[in-house]
Design a protein around this motif. Structure first.
Motif, short mmCIF file in Angstrom:
data_model
loop_
_atom_site.label_atom_id
_atom_site.label_comp_id
_atom_site.label_asym_id
_atom_site.label_seq_id
_atom_site.Cartn_x
_atom_site.Cartn_y
_atom_site.Cartn_z
N MET A 93 2.97 3.49 -14.20
CA MET A 93 3.60 3.14 -12.94
C MET A 93 4.49 1.92 -13.06
O MET A 93 5.58 1.86 -12.52
CB MET A 93 2.49 2.90 -11.91
CG MET A 93 2.92 2.68 -10.51
SD MET A 93 3.43 1.03 -10.15
CE MET A 93 1.97 0.14 -10.56
N GLN A 94 4.02 0.92 -13.83
CA GLN A 94 4.67 -0.39 -13.77
C GLN A 94 6.14 -0.33 -14.21
O GLN A 94 6.99 -0.96 -13.59
CB GLN A 94 3.90 -1.39 -14.64
CG GLN A 94 4.09 -2.81 -14.22
CD GLN A 94 3.64 -3.07 -12.78
OE1 GLN A 94 2.96 -2.27 -12.16
NE2 GLN A 94 4.05 -4.18 -12.24
N SER A 95 6.46 0.42 -15.27
CA SER A 95 7.84 0.44 -15.73
C SER A 95 8.74 1.13 -14.71
O SER A 95 9.88 0.73 -14.50
CB SER A 95 7.94 1.10 -17.10
OG SER A 95 7.49 2.42 -17.01
N ASN A 96 8.22 2.19 -14.05
CA ASN A 96 9.01 2.83 -12.99
C ASN A 96 9.28 1.87 -11.86
O ASN A 96 10.37 1.81 -11.30
CB ASN A 96 8.26 4.05 -12.43
CG ASN A 96 8.53 5.30 -13.24
OD1 ASN A 96 9.53 5.37 -13.95
ND2 ASN A 96 7.65 6.26 -13.15
N GLY A 112 12.62 -5.48 -1.02
CA GLY A 112 11.38 -5.96 -0.38
C GLY A 112 10.64 -4.82 0.31
O GLY A 112 9.43 -4.69 0.20
N ARG A 113 11.42 -3.96 1.00
CA ARG A 113 10.79 -2.83 1.69
C ARG A 113 10.19 -1.86 0.68
O ARG A 113 9.09 -1.34 0.88
CB ARG A 113 11.83 -2.11 2.56
CG ARG A 113 11.22 -1.00 3.36
CD ARG A 113 12.19 -0.36 4.34
NE ARG A 113 11.76 0.99 4.60
CZ ARG A 113 12.33 2.07 4.09
NH1 ARG A 113 13.37 1.97 3.31
NH2 ARG A 113 11.86 3.27 4.37
N MET A 114 10.92 -1.64 -0.41
CA MET A 114 10.41 -0.74 -1.44
C MET A 114 9.08 -1.27 -1.99
O MET A 114 8.11 -0.52 -2.14
CB MET A 114 11.47 -0.63 -2.56
CG MET A 114 11.14 0.34 -3.67
SD MET A 114 10.17 -0.42 -4.95
CE MET A 114 11.35 -1.53 -5.67
N LEU A 115 9.00 -2.58 -2.21
CA LEU A 115 7.75 -3.17 -2.73
C LEU A 115 6.64 -3.10 -1.69
O LEU A 115 5.48 -2.88 -2.02
CB LEU A 115 8.00 -4.61 -3.17
CG LEU A 115 8.86 -4.77 -4.44
CD1 LEU A 115 9.22 -6.24 -4.67
CD2 LEU A 115 8.12 -4.23 -5.66
N ASP A 116 7.00 -3.27 -0.41
CA ASP A 116 5.99 -3.15 0.66
C ASP A 116 5.41 -1.74 0.72
O ASP A 116 4.21 -1.55 0.90
CB ASP A 116 6.60 -3.52 2.02
CG ASP A 116 6.65 -5.03 2.23
OD1 ASP A 116 5.91 -5.75 1.53
OD2 ASP A 116 7.42 -5.48 3.09
N TRP A 157 1.30 -8.14 -9.47
CA TRP A 157 2.68 -8.06 -9.98
C TRP A 157 3.65 -7.78 -8.82
O TRP A 157 4.72 -8.39 -8.71
CB TRP A 157 2.80 -6.97 -11.05
CG TRP A 157 4.17 -6.90 -11.65
CD1 TRP A 157 4.62 -7.60 -12.72
CD2 TRP A 157 5.27 -6.11 -11.19
NE1 TRP A 157 5.94 -7.29 -12.96
CE2 TRP A 157 6.37 -6.39 -12.03
CE3 TRP A 157 5.44 -5.21 -10.14
CZ2 TRP A 157 7.62 -5.78 -11.87
CZ3 TRP A 157 6.69 -4.62 -9.97
CH2 TRP A 157 7.76 -4.91 -10.83
N ILE A 158 3.26 -6.86 -7.92
CA ILE A 158 4.12 -6.51 -6.78
C ILE A 158 4.35 -7.75 -5.91
O ILE A 158 5.48 -8.07 -5.52
CB ILE A 158 3.47 -5.37 -5.95
CG1 ILE A 158 3.53 -4.06 -6.73
CG2 ILE A 158 4.16 -5.22 -4.59
CD1 ILE A 158 2.68 -2.95 -6.14
N ASP A 159 3.27 -8.49 -5.63
CA ASP A 159 3.39 -9.67 -4.77
C ASP A 159 4.25 -10.75 -5.42
O ASP A 159 5.08 -11.39 -4.76
CB ASP A 159 2.00 -10.24 -4.45
CG ASP A 159 1.27 -9.36 -3.44
OD1 ASP A 159 1.93 -8.52 -2.81
OD2 ASP A 159 0.04 -9.51 -3.29
N LEU A 160 4.03 -10.96 -6.71
CA LEU A 160 4.80 -12.00 -7.40
C LEU A 160 6.28 -11.61 -7.46
O LEU A 160 7.17 -12.45 -7.24
CB LEU A 160 4.24 -12.22 -8.81
CG LEU A 160 4.79 -13.41 -9.58
CD1 LEU A 160 4.59 -14.71 -8.80
CD2 LEU A 160 4.10 -13.53 -10.94
N THR A 161 6.53 -10.33 -7.72
CA THR A 161 7.93 -9.87 -7.76
C THR A 161 8.58 -10.01 -6.39
O THR A 161 9.73 -10.43 -6.28
CB THR A 161 7.98 -8.40 -8.24
OG1 THR A 161 7.34 -8.34 -9.51
CG2 THR A 161 9.41 -7.92 -8.38
#
Lengths: 174, 253
Positions: A93-96, A112-116, A157-161
């Motif tokens: 998942m992470q590389s995608n 930001g929306r994509m990460l949410d 990782w999502i939150d930090l990014t």
């Protein structure tokens, strides 16, 4: 990582020659494993067949090739669909997700929306696994704990990014 | 909870609060707490920048976000501890943001319970006395208050700590006593601010199982502030706060 859609996404940020596209790919995603030029042309041929890109004429670029490639409306739709469909939590998942973040920023879209959306998908999975633990035998609880810690690592990782998006955006436009 | 004291009607305004429990016992889809356009600044720092939030009756909602995102401020505004600069908070039929400080204080006492990260138990009182105090404040006689406090300690799994002082308990045990104390008076809404923030993984798990189990059993709605996804995973729903805005999941439906 989904190389095909990542290349399509790069073309979404602007028409490009195959050689320039390879350089762009290597800059963002190929630090450890650059893409072979042959693979770029194979992928471009496939993307033309799908109707997601088109050849834009024959002018000399920086490299040896003559053809520039541009994304079609159908290709742009495909990139949007890919970008805003959250990944199922897994080892690949992470590389995608990294690719989606970069492409979203290159397209000046809502990273930001994509990460949410991705965060919500991960939290739904965490709620499911947490519910599985309730009243389960200890062996099952331990397996669930293992899964929870792995999902949590992705979430961190999502939150930090998400917290670094502004910085990342500034760096990419330099 | 059958033995909960009557809901606060001290100011005559709470009669309109909707029932927490739907006939089939599921989470109601009617928001029990409804906030719109909340703004609050501390000096030049805008802690809340236009927040809309719904929390349904009997729902357990996790509010997550990075440090300084405004999630604790949001909890304090929803609970009527802080008054916003702009925007409204409705609790049932009551517009919380129209109440003065005294009215909000009465509302909190009658309807809301609180659990914080640490340091909330009175250090010179035993666990059972800590849970008994709020019951005595509602007018329940001492013998009955002690009985109910003991039941609550059993319910959250720390019945054997009844006679211990807070300093004689582990962090997880103390937090479960705090949960018992917060729920013993039968609040409609439990606000929990980082209840597992100072605990290791196993202690955090026992606290969250106790908190969510007891809240569901007593029909309380829970607003849970946490930066820990494993804690948030005990909730029914998550909303994310970033830079003073709810970026995900604020509204239902």
């Amino acid at each position: 990582m989904d190389n095909t859609t990542a290349l399509l996404g790069l073309l979404g940020a602007g028409a490009s020659y195959g050689y320039d596209l390879k350089n762009s790919y290597d800059r963002w995603f190929g630090v450890k494993k650059p893409l072979a030029l042959g693979q770029v042309y194979t992928t471009l041929a496939r993307l033309i067949r799908y109707g997601w890109i088109e050849a834009l004429g024959e002018e000399a670029g920086a490299g040896p090739d003559r053809k520039r490639y541009g994304i079609t409306p159908a290709g742009r739709e495909r990139v949007m669909e890919w970008m805003f469909t959250p990944e199922v939590p897994s080892e690949t998942m992470q590389s995608n997700l990294f690719a989606k973040t970069i492409i979203a920023l290159l397209l000046d879209d809502d990273a930001g929306r994509m990460l949410d959306l991705q965060r919500a998908q991960h939290m739904a999975r965490m709620r499911h696994v947490t519910a599985e633990k309730k009243g389960a035998p200890l062996a099952t609880v331990l397996v669930c704990d293992h899964a929870l810690f792995h999902i949590e690592a992705d979430l961190r990782w999502i939150d930090l990014t998400a917290a670094r998006l502004g910085q990342l955006r500034a760096e990419m436009t330099r | 909870m059958s033995d909960a004291p009557p809901r606060g009607t001290a100011d005559g305004q709470m009669g309109d609060a909707p029932p927490r429990r739907t006939p089939d016992g599921t989470v109601s889809e009617v928001p029990l707490l409804r906030a719109r356009g909340l703004r609050l600044a501390f000096g030049l720092t805008e802690a809340l920048r236009g927040v809309d939030v719904d929390v349904c009756a009997r729902e357990i909602v996790a509010v997550t976000g990075p440090s300084g995102s405004g999630k604790s401020t949001l909890l304090h505004v929803l609970a009527g501890v802080l008054a916003p600069d702009a925007g409204t908070v409705d609790y049932g039929g009551v517009r919380v943001t129209d109440l003065d400080e005294e009215g909000r204080s009465r509302l909190r006492l009658a309807e809301f319970g609180f659990v914080f990260q640490y340091g909330q138990l009175l250090p010179d009182l035993s666990a059972v006395d800590n849970v008994t105090i709020p019951l005595l404040l509602t007018g329940i006689r001492r013998r009955e208050a002690l009985r109910r406090a003991g039941e609550w300690l059993d319910r959250v799994g720390v019945g054997d700590c009844a006679a211990r002082l807070p300093a004689e308990m582990s962090g997880g045990q103390a937090q479960r006593v705090a949960v018992a104390r917060a729920l013993a008076t039968g609040p409609a809404v439990l606000f929990a601010d980082e209840p597992t923030g100072s605990l290791d993984s196993l202690a955090a798990e026992t606290v969250m199982l106790a908190l969510t189990g007891a809240a569901r059993e007593s029909g309380a709605t829970v607003v849970l502030i946490t930066h820990d996804p494993r804690t948030a995973a005990y909730a029914d729903r998550e909303l994310t706060v970033r830079d003073g805005r709810v970026t995900f999941g604020g509204l239902v439906g």
